[in-house]
Design a protein around this motif. Structure first.
Motif, mmCIF file in Angstrom:
data_model
loop_
_atom_site.group_PDB
_atom_site.id
_atom_site.type_symbol
_atom_site.label_atom_id
_atom_site.label_comp_id
_atom_site.label_asym_id
_atom_site.label_seq_id
_atom_site.Cartn_x
_atom_site.Cartn_y
_atom_site.Cartn_z
ATOM 1 N N PHE A 123 0.968 -1.149 0.210
ATOM 2 C CA PHE A 123 0.013 0.096 -0.027
ATOM 3 C C PHE A 123 0.838 1.069 -0.063
ATOM 4 O O PHE A 123 1.774 1.240 0.904
ATOM 5 N N ALA A 124 0.679 2.090 -0.894
ATOM 6 C CA ALA A 124 1.692 3.160 -1.216
ATOM 7 C C ALA A 124 1.669 4.271 -0.198
ATOM 8 O O ALA A 124 2.187 5.132 -0.010
ATOM 9 N N GLY A 125 0.498 4.248 0.607
ATOM 10 C CA GLY A 125 0.080 5.221 1.669
ATOM 11 C C GLY A 125 -0.846 6.286 0.801
ATOM 12 O O GLY A 125 -0.638 6.426 -0.354
ATOM 13 N N ASN A 126 -1.265 7.079 1.874
ATOM 14 C CA ASN A 126 -1.914 8.194 1.179
ATOM 15 C C ASN A 126 -1.985 9.234 2.117
ATOM 16 O O ASN A 126 -1.045 9.512 3.172
ATOM 17 N N ASP A 127 -3.019 10.286 2.068
ATOM 18 C CA ASP A 127 -2.689 11.474 2.859
ATOM 19 C C ASP A 127 -2.958 11.084 4.550
ATOM 20 O O ASP A 127 -2.346 11.946 5.386
ATOM 21 N N VAL A 128 -3.545 9.962 4.512
ATOM 22 C CA VAL A 128 -3.697 9.637 5.931
ATOM 23 C C VAL A 128 -2.974 8.567 6.471
ATOM 24 O O VAL A 128 -2.107 8.951 7.620
ATOM 25 N N PHE A 129 -2.623 7.472 5.674
ATOM 26 C CA PHE A 129 -2.049 6.581 6.223
ATOM 27 C C PHE A 129 -0.590 6.064 5.506
ATOM 28 O O PHE A 129 -0.367 6.891 4.613
ATOM 29 N N ALA A 130 0.155 5.915 6.464
ATOM 30 C CA ALA A 130 1.786 5.636 5.828
ATOM 31 C C ALA A 130 1.590 4.399 4.843
ATOM 32 O O ALA A 130 0.567 3.498 4.943
ATOM 33 N N GLU A 131 2.667 4.131 4.350
ATOM 34 C CA GLU A 131 2.835 3.067 3.568
ATOM 35 C C GLU A 131 3.008 1.794 4.256
ATOM 36 O O GLU A 131 3.382 1.746 5.282
ATOM 37 N N ALA A 132 2.553 0.632 3.474
ATOM 38 C CA ALA A 132 2.528 -0.534 4.215
ATOM 39 C C ALA A 132 2.686 -1.620 3.250
ATOM 40 O O ALA A 132 2.402 -1.461 2.178
ATOM 41 N N SER A 133 3.300 -2.623 3.615
ATOM 42 C CA SER A 133 3.379 -4.128 2.659
ATOM 43 C C SER A 133 3.689 -5.035 3.551
ATOM 44 O O SER A 133 3.731 -5.441 4.842
ATOM 45 N N ASP A 134 3.187 -6.068 2.769
ATOM 46 C CA ASP A 134 3.442 -7.710 3.573
ATOM 47 C C ASP A 134 3.927 -8.540 2.337
ATOM 48 O O ASP A 134 3.593 -8.307 1.206
#
Lengths: 206, 333, 449
Positions: A123-134
């Motif tokens: 997940f590249a992140g957006n204005d709210v959330f940071a990026e994340a991956s699995d």
């Protein structure tokens, strides 16, 4: 990907709603200051059958949830897998999917590389959330050939046997013609015969 | 009823004509033996299996893979990035690397960079008045290796099975079987085959290599050579010389079975990459089904102006000690 | 003056025994050419095809041109001999022997041209060991073998009674080698009615078989080119085009042979103007069909100027191949046809000139087909050029000399006019009639004879 608060303010009105959520979340979690806010890190949960045959269509899913476990919807998840090909390591895109209201991003994929495939949903992140991956490992078992060329077009009957048969027949006719004359010559070579005007050779001499 | 009796009469007559004496029997047996020999031998003579001498080499290459899936080698050449090495100020690096790495004898270029006019009106028809202005001015460079056709005209015409398509989709030549009739050269619609017209100008070094159909060394006189698509290197996980030496990373070498290709910098998924860039194959209308795909362009990603013409002349690995009696010849007289 | 069977027999047998000064000199000169060709070939074997003018883009040259030409030349023999026998044309009788000789000799020479062209002639056996029945070249090899074998059987069957004639008549006067040859190959032929009947059956069978074999051979030869993707060659018309072209040049070659043989052996009485004029009609017919094919091929391609065919048309019309092409059209096709159509050139000399021109034309046609097809650029490079080297010319000269030498040798091994056929077809009476007519009108035939 870290947005400052001022940057956020300069964004369009649409973001104000998200901002409210951030403020609310921050409040709930008891974070002290908005100005130094870390964006919350969502969690990506990648899921698929642990093993597959090459070319088999498998469903690759990823759940995107916020730190509280609430689904994040309308977020874009990119799926990749890590490959090493010709001594080049790279991450090759499988595709992207958008999470639904349950936070589920789903796509189908046909793995083709043998062995362990490291699949990454990020997940590249957006204005709210940071990026994340699995990252999860998909074991691709030895399987059948996937890429096949068109077979050559064969006309029924037009084959080597036709060619061989044709050549053999013609040669047999040649041999037959020679043998016929040779046989007649042999059989009648000592037979006397009346010399007629049409006969050739010695008869004309006589 | 009358006709019926006629037929009966004819069939009654027949045995008289077919009175088989012992001698006739022997003659017929002789004929049958001859026919048997011919029918027995001809199919064998007419059904060549490729590579008798190199069967061992070749078998290793395919047997190793037989438990696994067979690789299906292919190539993508991104013409948007190919500037004929104009920006490098060097001869085309793919050709040179191939020439050096393979000990390619002098006038041959197994991968040759051709400068095509962007307007197909020009260049194709030489006698056209050159003073006319083409609708699109400028040229593009097209590195041209052997296209590795899956319906290969050269394979179809070879009288002795000296050239054939491997299960991995590569067309190879067995120079130990080639009779030098050059039918394949006449048949190739891409002009990708070269003949060793005289003693080839290669160095002694190449003579110590054990012959394999997959690297074609040592080079012999009087047989046909062409790009072999470097299957040995590919199996060992190395890009061919042309791909690894391209300064613009324009040449991708890949595997259709795994659906991956790499240019030494990145790895792409072949099916998506080809579709995304509307790849084409050279002279696709001939239905030779090549394994080399092109992405159209004229070096724009390398910053080339299509109106700058020409490449520098390529060199060969012939500074080393050259064999005695080696000849120098040109591609065309 | 009348000609009996007796006089024909005497004339043919005498011709066999007579070795004129001209014959011996030409034999020596031609042998020298053959030796020169062998020397050039050995040089080519040592240095490779580097010695030739062929290179990577024009991969076939004069050898293949001459191969196709000689395969074509062989067609005339079979056509005249077998097809006319099928059609029961009596006038073929004095011609058929020479025609059959030409077929065998031309096929033998043609197969040698293949060897001259190969990069590895010592591996020719690979075609028999590792042949692929899918390859047009393998069809050609098997077709050529079959055709040579068939022509030789056909020739042998036709010559058998005449060999016996020689054996019985002058066998004791011949030199030992030829005596042995004649005795061996006349194979106890006595002219017994059963033998005559068997020979008749065999010849009928062979006549029916050899015509399709010949047509197949020319078609398959054209397919060496027709089975490639090159524009000028990639034509379904190529097979029939080659067959008719072969008849055209083959008939022409027979006329030349007839003329030379007639002069050398003093056979004016048996090879009359009528035979030449009939051959002229065949020549004109084949030439007319060639013109028709040429028009249908070029006009359909030229109207559209599609893709590579445009290049071919330009190179033929006013490019590098133009001199050859227009010489072929005018000298090779139009003038022979005109010579045969105009009444005052319808003479032995007219037919002879038309035949020579037809052969020159067909050689040029083979040249622009082979070289012109290969000149077509498949990639953006300048259209290559081809110029035969001295090595190639020497080998071609040597093999052409060999072709004539074989004919000269064969002419001394058996009667050059088929005595048996002359009697069988009643042609012996027909030539007597010719002679009477020539004597009464004092026409050109009288002058020549």
């Amino acid at each position: 990907m870290i947005h400052s608060f001022t940057a956020l303010l300069s964004r369009s009105q649409q973001l104000l709603g998200a901002l409210a959520i951030v403020i609310a979340l921050a409040g709930v979690m008891g974070w002290s200051s908005i100005a130094s806010a870390q964006q919350p890190v969502p969690s990506v949960n990648l899921g698929f059958e642990p093993s597959a045959l090459p070319g088999e269509t498998i469903a690759v899913s990823a759940y995107l949830t916020d730190p509280l476990g609430n689904p994040i919807y309308d977020a874009e998840i990119e799926f990749h897998y890590d490959v090493e090909f010709m001594n080049v390591t790279d991450s090759v895109e499988i595709g992207t999917a958008v999470t639904n209201e349950t936070g589920l991003a789903l796509l189908t994929w046909q793995p083709r590389s043998d062995g362990e495939n490291h699949i990454v949903a990020s997940f590249a992140g957006n204005d709210v959330f940071a990026e994340a991956s699995d990252t999860q490992i998909l074991e691709v078992l030895p399987g059948e050939q996937l890429y096949r060329e068109l077979p050559p077009y064969r006309i029924p009957g037009a084959n080597m046997w036709l060619t061989s048969g044709l050549i053999t027949t013609v040669w047999l006719i040649f041999i037959f013609s020679l043998a016929l004359v040779g046989w007649a010559n042999l059989k009648t070579r000592n037979e006397p015969h009346t010399s007629n005007t049409e006969a050739k050779g010695g008869s004309a001499d006589a | 009823m009358e006709s019926h009796s006629d037929i009966d009469q004819v069939s009654d007559d027949k045995p008289k004509n077919w009175d088989i004496s012992r001698r006739k029997m022997i003659k017929m047996l002789g004929g049958a033996t001859a026919a048997g020999l011919a029918v027995g031998y001809l199919p064998k003579a007419l059904r060549a299996e490729p590579v008798a001498e190199n069967a061992a080499d070749f078998q290793v290459a395919t047997d190793a893979e037989s438990s696994e899936r067979l690789r299906q080698w292919m190539m993508i050449i991104d013409l948007r990035r190919c500037d004929g090495c104009q920006s490098q100020g060097t001869p085309p690096q793919c050709t040179e690397a191939c020439n050096m790495g393979h000990f390619v004898p002098k006038p041959m270029q197994w991968i040759e960079v051709y400068e095509h006019e962007l307007s197909r009106d020009v260049g194709e028809i030489a006698p056209l008045d050159s003073s006319t202005t083409p609708p699109i001015e400028g040229t593009k460079f097209m590195p041209t290796p052997c296209m590795q056709c899956q319906n290969a005209p050269c394979v179809n015409v070879c009288p002795v099975g000296a050239t054939w398509t491997t299960p991995e989709g590569i067309t190879l030549i067995d120079q130990n079987r080639c009779i030098g009739c050059r039918m394949c050269m006449a048949a190739c619609p891409y002009e990708r085959r070269s003949f060793t017209w005289g003693e080839p100008p290669t160095s002694h070094a190449a003579d110590f290599v054990e012959h394999s159909v997959e690297h074609q060394l040592p080079i012999q006189k009087g047989v046909v050579y062409k790009c072999d698509f470097c299957p040995e290197m590919a199996r060992a996980g190395r890009l061919p010389f042309c791909a690894s030496s391209c300064p613009q990373n324009a040449i991708y070498y890949g595997d259709l079975e795994e659906d991956l290709a790499s240019n030494g910098d990145e790895v792409v998924r072949v099916s998506e990459f080809l579709a995304e860039h509307s790849a084409f194959r050279h002279k696709e209308e001939l239905r030779t089904r090549p394994r080399v795909y092109y992405i159209d362009g004229h070096g724009e990603l390398a910053g080339r102006d299509p109106k700058t013409h020409g490449t520098m002349p390529v060199r060969w690995n012939i500074d080393l000690d050259i064999k005695d009696g080696a000849k120098n010849w040109e591609r065309s007289s | 003056m009348t000609y009996s069977t007796e006089s024909l027999e005497r004339a043919t047998v005498e011709a066999m025994q007579r070795f004129s000064k001209r014959y011996i000199i030409s034999f020596i000169v031609l042998s020298a050419f053959v030796v020169a060709g062998i020397v050039a070939y050995i040089n080519q074997l040592q240095n490779g095809l580097y010695e030739t003018g062929m290179r990577d883009r024009i991969t076939w040259g004069l050898y293949i041109v001459m191969f196709v030409f000689f395969i074509g030349a062989s067609m005339g023999g079979t056509f005249v001999s077998a097809a006319l026998r099928l059609a029961d044309m009596g006038w073929r009788a004095p011609i058929s022997r020479g025609a059959e000789y030409i077929t065998v000799s031309a096929l033998f020479t043609a197969s040698l041209f293949i060897f001259a062209d190969m990069g590895h002639p010592e591996r020719a056996i690979n075609i028999l060991l590792f042949g692929r029945w899918e390859s047009p070249l393998v069809w050609d090899v098997y077709g050529l073998n079959t055709y040579i074998a068939g022509s030789m059987v056909y020739l042998y069957l036709a010559v058998l009674p005449d060999l016996a004639l020689v054996r019985d008549r002058v066998g004791h006067q011949l030199d030992p080698i030829r005596r042995l040859f004649v005795i061996m190959f006349s194979a106890s032929w006595t002219g017994h009615p059963k033998q005559v009947k068997a020979l008749d059956t065999s010849l009928k069978v062979m006549t029916v078989v050899i015509v399709p074999v010949a047509v197949m051979m020319h078609t398959v030869t054209s397919w060496i080119f027709g089975m490639t993707l090159r524009e000028p060659w990639d034509s379904p018309m190529f097979g029939i085009y080659f067959v008719v072209g072969a008849v055209y040049s083959g008939v022409g070659l027979i006329v030349v042979f007839m003329y030379v043989m007639r002069r050398m052996n003093h056979m004016e009485a048996f090879l009359t103007e009528r035979h030449f004029l009939n051959m002229g009609k065949l020549l004109a017919g084949a030439g007319g069909v060639m013109i028709f094919f040429q028009i249908s091929d070029l006009v359909t391609a030229g109207f559209k100027l599609k893709g590579d065919s445009a290049f071919n048309l330009y190179q033929l019309a006013d490019g590098a191949m133009a001199p050859i092409f227009w010489t072929y059209i005018w000298v090779g096709l139009m003038i022979p046809l005109a010579l045969m159509l105009l009444p005052w050139t319808r003479t032995i000399w007219g037919v002879l000139i038309a035949s020579v021109l037809a052969n020159v034309g067909m050689m040029l046609e083979r040249y622009f087909i082979v070289i012109g097809g290969l000149r077509l650029p498949l990639n953006p490079y300048h259209a290559p050029s081809y110029m035969p080297t001295l090595t190639e010319l020497t080998i071609v000269l040597g093999l052409c000399s060999l072709f004539i030498l074989i004919l000269m040798i064969m002419m001394k091994l058996a009667p050059a006019i088929s005595v048996q056929e002359m009697i069988e077809t009643g042609e012996i009476e027909a030539v007597q009639h010719d002679a009477r007519r020539a004597a009464s009108t004092d026409g050109p035939e009288g002058a020549v004879a």
